[in-house]
Design a protein around this motif. Sequence first.
Motif, PDB file in Angstrom:
ATOM      1  N   VAL A  30       0.832  -1.198   0.000  1.00  0.00           N
ATOM      2  CA  VAL A  30       0.000   0.000   0.000  1.00  0.00           C
ATOM      3  C   VAL A  30       0.867   1.249   0.000  1.00  0.00           C
ATOM      4  O   VAL A  30       0.539   2.271  -0.593  1.00  0.00           O
ATOM      5  CB  VAL A  30      -0.934  -0.007   1.230  1.00  0.00           C
ATOM      6  N   LEU A  31       2.014   1.164   0.690  1.00  0.00           N
ATOM      7  CA  LEU A  31       2.887   2.323   0.813  1.00  0.00           C
ATOM      8  C   LEU A  31       3.840   2.476  -0.366  1.00  0.00           C
ATOM      9  O   LEU A  31       4.133   3.584  -0.798  1.00  0.00           O
ATOM     10  CB  LEU A  31       3.705   2.216   2.113  1.00  0.00           C
ATOM     11  N   VAL A  32       4.310   1.343  -0.893  1.00  0.00           N
ATOM     12  CA  VAL A  32       5.375   1.390  -1.888  1.00  0.00           C
ATOM     13  C   VAL A  32       4.854   1.380  -3.321  1.00  0.00           C
ATOM     14  O   VAL A  32       5.338   2.114  -4.168  1.00  0.00           O
ATOM     15  CB  VAL A  32       6.360   0.215  -1.685  1.00  0.00           C
ATOM     16  N   VAL A  33       3.841   0.560  -3.626  1.00  0.00           N
ATOM     17  CA  VAL A  33       3.384   0.402  -5.001  1.00  0.00           C
ATOM     18  C   VAL A  33       3.000   1.720  -5.667  1.00  0.00           C
ATOM     19  O   VAL A  33       3.367   1.950  -6.807  1.00  0.00           O
ATOM     20  CB  VAL A  33       2.223  -0.615  -5.074  1.00  0.00           C
ATOM     21  N   ARG A  81      -2.259  15.563 -22.711  1.00  0.00           N
ATOM     22  CA  ARG A  81      -1.438  15.483 -21.495  1.00  0.00           C
ATOM     23  C   ARG A  81      -2.347  15.791 -20.309  1.00  0.00           C
ATOM     24  O   ARG A  81      -3.040  16.814 -20.297  1.00  0.00           O
ATOM     25  CB  ARG A  81      -0.287  16.484 -21.547  1.00  0.00           C
ATOM     26  N   VAL A  82      -2.386  14.884 -19.325  1.00  0.00           N
ATOM     27  CA  VAL A  82      -3.207  15.085 -18.137  1.00  0.00           C
ATOM     28  C   VAL A  82      -2.395  14.737 -16.891  1.00  0.00           C
ATOM     29  O   VAL A  82      -1.373  14.045 -16.962  1.00  0.00           O
ATOM     30  CB  VAL A  82      -4.494  14.219 -18.164  1.00  0.00           C
ATOM     31  N   LYS A  83      -2.894  15.214 -15.764  1.00  0.00           N
ATOM     32  CA  LYS A  83      -2.288  14.916 -14.468  1.00  0.00           C
ATOM     33  C   LYS A  83      -3.228  14.005 -13.688  1.00  0.00           C
ATOM     34  O   LYS A  83      -4.440  14.229 -13.644  1.00  0.00           O
ATOM     35  CB  LYS A  83      -2.047  16.196 -13.670  1.00  0.00           C
ATOM     36  N   GLU A  84      -2.657  12.978 -13.072  1.00  0.00           N
ATOM     37  CA  GLU A  84      -3.404  12.093 -12.190  1.00  0.00           C
ATOM     38  C   GLU A  84      -2.813  12.156 -10.791  1.00  0.00           C
ATOM     39  O   GLU A  84      -1.627  12.440 -10.617  1.00  0.00           O
ATOM     40  CB  GLU A  84      -3.343  10.649 -12.683  1.00  0.00           C
ATOM     41  N   VAL A  85      -3.656  11.852  -9.790  1.00  0.00           N
ATOM     42  CA  VAL A  85      -3.181  11.716  -8.420  1.00  0.00           C
ATOM     43  C   VAL A  85      -3.550  10.319  -7.951  1.00  0.00           C
ATOM     44  O   VAL A  85      -4.731   9.974  -7.870  1.00  0.00           O
ATOM     45  CB  VAL A  85      -3.796  12.774  -7.488  1.00  0.00           C
ATOM     46  N   LEU A  86      -2.551   9.498  -7.681  1.00  0.00           N
ATOM     47  CA  LEU A  86      -2.752   8.124  -7.244  1.00  0.00           C
ATOM     48  C   LEU A  86      -2.282   7.995  -5.804  1.00  0.00           C
ATOM     49  O   LEU A  86      -1.090   7.960  -5.529  1.00  0.00           O
ATOM     50  CB  LEU A  86      -1.979   7.150  -8.139  1.00  0.00           C
ATOM     51  N   PHE A 218      -9.048   5.502  -5.745  1.00  0.00           N
ATOM     52  CA  PHE A 218      -7.604   5.459  -5.546  1.00  0.00           C
ATOM     53  C   PHE A 218      -6.854   6.300  -6.571  1.00  0.00           C
ATOM     54  O   PHE A 218      -5.674   6.583  -6.401  1.00  0.00           O
ATOM     55  CB  PHE A 218      -7.094   4.011  -5.590  1.00  0.00           C
ATOM     56  N   VAL A 219      -7.521   6.686  -7.662  1.00  0.00           N
ATOM     57  CA  VAL A 219      -6.890   7.527  -8.662  1.00  0.00           C
ATOM     58  C   VAL A 219      -7.875   8.602  -9.122  1.00  0.00           C
ATOM     59  O   VAL A 219      -9.044   8.330  -9.333  1.00  0.00           O
ATOM     60  CB  VAL A 219      -6.392   6.718  -9.878  1.00  0.00           C
TER      61      VAL A 219
END
Length: 236
Positions: A30-33, A81-86, A218-219
């Motif tokens: 959960v922390l690293v992926v 071009r887009v920005k995502e927050v995961l 989650f995204v």
Amino acid sequence: MSARRKAPGKGRKKLLAAVLTVAVLGVAGVLVVPQLYASWANSKAEKAPELEDSGKSESFKASDLEGAWKVGGGGSFAGYRVKEVLRGENVTVTGRSKSVTGSLNVDGGTLREARFSVDVADIKTPEATRDVYFRKNAMETDKFPKAGFKVTKPVDVGALADGRTHNVKLKGDLTVHGVQRPVSFTAKTQAGPNKTKIVGSIPITFQDFGVKAPSLGFVKVENQGSVEFSLAAEPS
């Protein structure tokens, strides 16, 4: 005599160790992926289209620019071009397609007409799953197969005959998802008697074009992005 309780066997010890390992790896995942994915995705993002001025002037006659030009081939592409927050990680995503066509027309040293379009269903990223969602859910390419831009205000292009890279202000109509809206932006142009290159980026807000930026928990995709293009035109 009461039976003595046996100590856990090797099998039970291995099972317990496996369960603990899975639990630890699950928390670590959960922390690293997300960090690993963000690093991978950002490494796959294409650079913004750009033209570099060589510093050399290769002048030609302004009359060489007159007439009709055909856009497509020769490295032409368009996309987004887009920005995502995961899960707190910022990710840049770029999609590209070489299925670009268009035309230009110069008359009296003025760009009178200019337009190009791209087959939206051919725009691809490194992730096929994202592309399926992009085509079917976001862009509905079965209904709106093309996106495009056309100039609505004539542009003086006489200065381009020095062969250098110039900033050219363009005003026109951008059509995305079947919705047409006026836009203005600055493109970089490098003209030549046999080939002219035009690159640019058009900022957009997805809601303005009836496109809902997906949010899957989650995204989350930011509501702003840009249409990017690199066009190569030759006399037709």
